[in-house]
Design a protein around this motif. Structure first.
Motif: not given
Length: 252
Positions: A1-13, A28-40
């Protein structure tokens, strides 16, 4: 079965294990929010994901700040979609022997690791419960078993395991799993900083760690990312409340 694409959050990324995990989840096909203290700093990881054909969003947030966490999760939900995967990886070091450790250094480490994981998990759980599907993965450490000069870090990483098991109990009936990955020695900027702090050349530090590891090498961020990716997968739906030590084998 094809993988379902989901939204992921990774902190300290922005770097290290977090960056490798963000890249792996994107692959793996997910949309990823890259969270860290400094957005830059987070943007460099997000840019790498997008250059490889993935979807990513750089978000600057202090995970120990309740208001900042709420705003970050709201932004992710609005721009990438409701988060279904959360990887609590954000962490700092303030190592010292007990009699030298300040209360501020204790609070800072517990705040980022443990308070941060609590706040992020609480903020995303409503999205997961509503969807009837979710994956929470917390980064613990072999230091949870005790490590000289790391009373604060060891306590935080042991706490991550207790938090993980409690989340598994509370959220399981809503289709949400919670697991922890506990890395051993991994070659990152954080371990390089540790070598500098104790005055040991990093190559010597790595060589000693490899000698103490049964598989004969130190870990790489991608090793940890692979374990996290499994816990985030459809295949891991019946695995919850577990702590996986990814450390190259047990020490004698």
């Amino acid at each position: 079965m094809p993988m379902t694409s989901r939204t992921a959050i990774v902190t300290g990324a922005a770097r290290g294990i977090g960056a490798a995990t963000a890249r792996r989840l994107a692959a793996d096909g997910h949309a990823v929010a890259v969270v860290d203290l400094d957005e830059a700093d987070a943007r460099s990881t997000a840019d790498a994901i997008e250059a490889a054909g993935g979807r990513a969003l750089a978000v600057g947030a202090d995970v120990a700040d309740e208001t900042a966490v709420a705003r970050a999760v709201e932004r992710v939900a609005a721009e990438l979609g409701p988060p279904a995967i959360l990887v609590n990886n954000a962490g700092i070091l303030r190592d010292n022997l007990l009699f030298k450790m300040s209360a501020d250094d204790w609070d800072a480490v517990l705040g980022v690791h443990l308070r941060g994981a609590f706040l992020m998990s609480r903020a995303v759980q409503s999205h997961m419960v509503e969807a009837g599907w979710g994956r929470i993965v917390n980064l613990s450490s072999t230091s949870a078993l005790g490590n000289r000069g790391q009373a604060n870090y060891a306590a935080a990483k042991a706490g991550m395991q207790g938090l993980t098991k409690t989340l598994a109990l509370e959220l399981g009936k809503f289709g949400v799993t919670a697991n922890a990955v506990a890395p051993g020695f991994v070659q990152t900027e954080m371990t390089k900083a540790t070598a500098e702090r104790i005055g040991v050349p990093f190559d010597d530090f790595l060589a000693h760690a490899a000698k103490e590891t049964p598989v004969g090498r130190v870990g790489q961020p991608e090793d940890i990312a692979a374990a996290v990716a499994y816990f985030c997968s459809e295949d891991a739906g019946f695995v919850s409340g577990q702590v996986l030590y990814v450390a190259g084998g047990p020490r004698a």
